[in-house]
Design a protein around this motif. Structure first.
Motif, PDB file in Angstrom:
ATOM      1  N   UNK A   1       0.820  -1.241  -0.058  1.00 61.65           N
ATOM      2  CA  UNK A   1       0.098  -0.036  -0.118  1.00 61.65           C
ATOM      3  C   UNK A   1       0.972   1.264   0.049  1.00 61.65           C
ATOM      4  N   UNK A   2       1.828   1.087   0.454  1.00 62.32           N
ATOM      5  CA  UNK A   2       2.843   2.451   0.767  1.00 62.32           C
ATOM      6  C   UNK A   2       3.447   2.763  -0.885  1.00 62.32           C
ATOM      7  N   UNK A   3       3.336   1.850  -1.621  1.00 66.05           N
ATOM      8  CA  UNK A   3       3.786   2.347  -2.913  1.00 66.05           C
ATOM      9  C   UNK A   3       2.650   2.774  -3.797  1.00 66.05           C
ATOM     10  N   UNK A   4       1.529   2.821  -3.234  1.00 69.69           N
ATOM     11  CA  UNK A   4       0.604   3.462  -4.223  1.00 69.69           C
ATOM     12  C   UNK A   4      -0.106   4.713  -3.509  1.00 69.69           C
TER      13      UNK A   4
ATOM     14  N   UNK B   1       6.163   8.812 -15.196  1.00 75.34           N
ATOM     15  CA  UNK B   1       7.408   9.635 -14.535  1.00 75.34           C
ATOM     16  C   UNK B   1       7.748   9.551 -13.157  1.00 75.34           C
ATOM     17  N   UNK B   2       6.521   9.556 -12.391  1.00 74.21           N
ATOM     18  CA  UNK B   2       6.425   9.840 -11.107  1.00 74.21           C
ATOM     19  C   UNK B   2       6.629   8.525 -10.191  1.00 74.21           C
ATOM     20  N   UNK B   3       6.789   7.312 -10.959  1.00 76.47           N
ATOM     21  CA  UNK B   3       6.961   5.824 -10.299  1.00 76.47           C
ATOM     22  C   UNK B   3       8.378   5.945 -10.028  1.00 76.47           C
ATOM     23  N   UNK B   4       8.857   5.462  -8.841  1.00 79.87           N
ATOM     24  CA  UNK B   4      10.311   5.353  -8.809  1.00 79.87           C
ATOM     25  C   UNK B   4      11.013   4.335  -9.620  1.00 79.87           C
ATOM     26  N   UNK B   5      12.264   4.734 -10.104  1.00 86.48           N
ATOM     27  CA  UNK B   5      12.827   3.978 -11.223  1.00 86.48           C
ATOM     28  C   UNK B   5      13.506   2.777 -10.749  1.00 86.48           C
ATOM     29  N   UNK B   6      13.745   1.794 -11.369  1.00 81.53           N
ATOM     30  CA  UNK B   6      14.608   0.609 -11.001  1.00 81.53           C
ATOM     31  C   UNK B   6      15.681   0.350 -12.200  1.00 81.53           C
ATOM     32  N   UNK B   7      16.728  -0.397 -11.822  1.00 80.77           N
ATOM     33  CA  UNK B   7      17.430  -0.813 -12.847  1.00 80.77           C
ATOM     34  C   UNK B   7      17.718  -2.473 -13.113  1.00 80.77           C
ATOM     35  N   UNK B   8      16.579  -3.042 -12.794  1.00 76.45           N
ATOM     36  CA  UNK B   8      16.355  -4.359 -12.960  1.00 76.45           C
ATOM     37  C   UNK B   8      15.956  -4.931 -14.448  1.00 76.45           C
TER      38      UNK B   8
ATOM     39  N   UNK C   1      -0.312   1.627 -24.749  1.00 76.67           N
ATOM     40  CA  UNK C   1       0.811   1.520 -24.488  1.00 76.67           C
ATOM     41  C   UNK C   1       1.009   2.483 -23.094  1.00 76.67           C
ATOM     42  N   UNK C   2       0.578   3.660 -23.069  1.00 80.61           N
ATOM     43  CA  UNK C   2       0.767   4.450 -21.935  1.00 80.61           C
ATOM     44  C   UNK C   2       0.191   3.702 -20.513  1.00 80.61           C
ATOM     45  N   UNK C   3      -1.011   3.019 -20.746  1.00 84.45           N
ATOM     46  CA  UNK C   3      -1.578   2.522 -19.564  1.00 84.45           C
ATOM     47  C   UNK C   3      -0.815   1.202 -19.180  1.00 84.45           C
ATOM     48  N   UNK C   4      -0.354   0.625 -20.179  1.00 86.41           N
ATOM     49  CA  UNK C   4       0.280  -0.691 -20.037  1.00 86.41           C
ATOM     50  C   UNK C   4       1.758  -0.256 -19.262  1.00 86.41           C
ATOM     51  N   UNK C   5       2.323   0.600 -19.694  1.00 86.40           N
ATOM     52  CA  UNK C   5       3.476   1.021 -19.158  1.00 86.40           C
ATOM     53  C   UNK C   5       3.343   1.504 -17.617  1.00 86.40           C
ATOM     54  N   UNK C   6       2.177   2.401 -17.293  1.00 90.24           N
ATOM     55  CA  UNK C   6       2.168   2.645 -16.075  1.00 90.24           C
ATOM     56  C   UNK C   6       1.872   1.589 -15.201  1.00 90.24           C
ATOM     57  N   UNK C   7       1.097   0.657 -15.666  1.00 96.63           N
ATOM     58  CA  UNK C   7       0.676  -0.613 -14.818  1.00 96.63           C
ATOM     59  C   UNK C   7       2.014  -1.543 -14.643  1.00 96.63           C
ATOM     60  N   UNK C   8       2.706  -1.894 -15.729  1.00 95.99           N
ATOM     61  CA  UNK C   8       3.897  -2.394 -15.659  1.00 95.99           C
ATOM     62  C   UNK C   8       4.795  -1.911 -14.548  1.00 95.99           C
ATOM     63  N   UNK C   9       5.252  -0.524 -14.795  1.00 97.63           N
ATOM     64  CA  UNK C   9       6.286   0.021 -13.736  1.00 97.63           C
ATOM     65  C   UNK C   9       5.775   0.123 -12.369  1.00 97.63           C
ATOM     66  N   UNK C  10       4.581   0.167 -12.373  1.00 90.55           N
ATOM     67  CA  UNK C  10       4.147   0.131 -10.902  1.00 90.55           C
ATOM     68  C   UNK C  10       4.249  -1.011 -10.412  1.00 90.55           C
TER      69      UNK C  10
END
Ligand code: FA5
Ligand code: MG
Length: 490
Positions: free
Chosen positions: A31-34, A149-156, A182-191
């Protein structure tokens, strides 16, 4: 009503909201990630078939509706099989752009280390308003990418074949443009990648700060590997599952996709579009703490519960013992089909092949022993068929010429289904059964009768079982199989 009292009596437990329970701590970490998402943690588990199935577009003949897969209270109400049962209602309430629902869910399913008939899911969804985007003068896709762009980045490195559309299984929905999907999928996957990365970071930190001689400290030093796999759900298109490499195999942790616009339209929010996911909280908690067996979450043993403290730094679970396993086989003849004249056809009758868990289970892959190809093909609770990126969806059960198996049987309650064996094992043996698997099947060349052999692994998580005790349990199991399923012990 096909819900045993053992299941009903577990309803009040609500493990995911018990203070200091590992499922609660895991839920709160996710929950803290959302931030800003509205949370719902106490929705009532008995729902209508309308909520659990119809509102999500499940066809009438979908196997997920069958009594072999779902616990019915009466013909119109069930114990929810997934948190998606609340999607339509929460979308309709329209209280926030994002929401999270955590809850106990119920399924007749296989028995092994990663499957339990009651488990906990977290549903999440995020939608965007077209009108609100228009007012900014930007395209909807642009607005969504700003949120990405607001979702924290990772390098995995994440394995993602990125094949969103499949003509029959995962078509693009008409109201959506390719860019929007594509935009919705990217937001979903990064989250969701962010969730898994957070869990692994927390697990790694816990390992490195715990006693280096403890076995769980060293066990999970493996680098994090995850992959997106195409999936099928009646309520999303396109759809994906996220799998994580764990103890030597791929473990499915969640299903997800772009919400069917029809659901948002009928929830009176036609202006919105977005994604949804449903994850297995136990699976995530197992990764986080290194908990080796899903039964442990139900333990009331202080040696288990005392290891979790929401206010202390996270510590890996230290198994308090490994008691000896005891394997016992049970072989039986399936009952003959009801009428002798139908014995020339196996279709739909008793005595036909039980479906393998990978083709019929409404859930995730069988434990990490299954090869990756089958783990990827596991069906959703709602999916009519396993989704494999290379093959079209199999025909619906009723029209399949090649699989006259149990999944296609009319629900007379007489047809044999493997889940019946699983449930009887749970009922008779409770949590001292660790694993039940089909090890042999045989068709008598003359009589054409079919025989099955299941291997039951008895092991308590809390003590050593005596021989007398396992013998008595096994005998009761055999009796119950005879009484309830009409089989004949060999
Ligand atoms: C679903 O239940 C979908 N409702 C998920 C979803 C939601 C898809 C929203 C799209 C949009 P599935 O049956 O795959 O999907 O279950 C989701 C997760 O629950 C699985 O990935 C797994 O982590 C967990 N799970 C499934 N069955 C079991 C079980 N018997 N025991 C423990 N965990 C399970
Ligand atoms: Mg699944």
């Amino acid at each position: 009503m096909n819900t045993p009292s053992t299941i009903l009596s577990a309803i009040p437990r609500r493990l995911h909201i018990q203070p200091n329970h590992p499922l609660t701590i895991t839920r709160q970490l996710i929950e803290s990630r959302f931030p800003g998402y509205k949370t719902h943690n106490t929705l009532f588990p008995i729902v209508t078939t309308g909520q659990n199935f119809d509102s999500l577009g499940f066809p009438q003949d979908h196997v997920g509706r069958s009594r072999t897969d779902t616990y019915y209270i009466n013909k119109d109400t069930v114990l929810r099989t997934h948190t998606s049962a609340h999607q339509a209602d929460v979308f309709r309430a329209n209280e926030s752009e994002g929401y999270l629902i955590s809850a106990d869910v119920y399924r007749r399913d296989a028995i092994d280390r990663t499957h339990y008939p009651i488990f906990h899911q977290m549903e999440g969804a995020r939608t965007w308003s077209r009108q609100a985007a228009e007012k900014t003068g930007k395209s909807l896709a642009e607005v969504i990418y700003e949120d990405v762009a607001r979702i924290p980045k990772h390098n995995i490195q994440v394995e993602d074949p990125d094949t969103p559309f499949h003509a029959s299984r995962n078509p693009k929905q008409d109201p959506h443009s390719v860019e929007e999907v594509a935009a919705v999928a990217t937001h979903l996957k990064r989250s969701l990648e962010d969730v898994v990365v957070t869990i692994f970071d927390a697990a790694r930190q816990a390992s490195s700060s715990s006693d280096p001689s403890s076995p769980s400290a060293a066990a999970d030093e493996e680098p994090l590997k995850m992959r997106w796999v195409e999936a099928y759900f009646p309520f999303t298109s396109p759809s994906w599952e996220l799998e994580v490499f764990w103890q030597g195999d791929w473990l499915e942790v969640l299903g997800s996709g772009v919400v069917q616009q029809a659901i948002l339209n009928s929830a009176d929010v036609p202006d919105r579009l977005g994604w949804a996911f449903g994850l297995g909280l136990e699976r995530i908690a197992m990764l986080l703490y290194g908990i080796p067996d899903i039964r442990l979450f139900w333990s009331t043993d202080a040696r288990f519960l005392s290891q979790f403290d929401a206010d202390a730094p996270l510590k890996r679970f230290v198994p308090f013992s490994k008691y000896p396993a005891c394997f016992k086989d049970v072989s039986f003849w399936l009952p003959a089909p009801p009428s002798p004249s139908s014995s020339n056809s196996a279709a739909g009758g008793a005595g036909t092949l039980p479906p393998s868990s990978s083709s019929s289970s409404p859930s995730a892959p069988r434990a990490p022993s299954a090869p990756p190809s089958t783990t990827a093909a596991a069906a959703a609770p709602g999916s009519p068929a396993p989704a494999s990126p290379s093959s079209p969806p199999p025909p619906s059960p009723s029209s399949s010429p090649t699989a006259p198996a149990i999944a296609s049987a009319p629900l007379t309650g007489q047809a044999f289904h493997e889940n019946d064996v699983m449930e009887i094992a749970r009922d008779v043996c409770g949590d001292v059964v660790e694993d039940v698997r089909l090890v042999d099947e045989f068709v008598h060349p003359k009589s054409r009768r079919r025989s099955l052999c299941y291997r039951v692994n008895y092991r308590s998580l809390e003590r050593t079982l005596t021989n007398d005790e396992t013998n008595a349990l096994h005998q009761r199991l055999e009796q119950q199989l005879v009484e309830k399923l009409g089989v004949e012990i060999r």
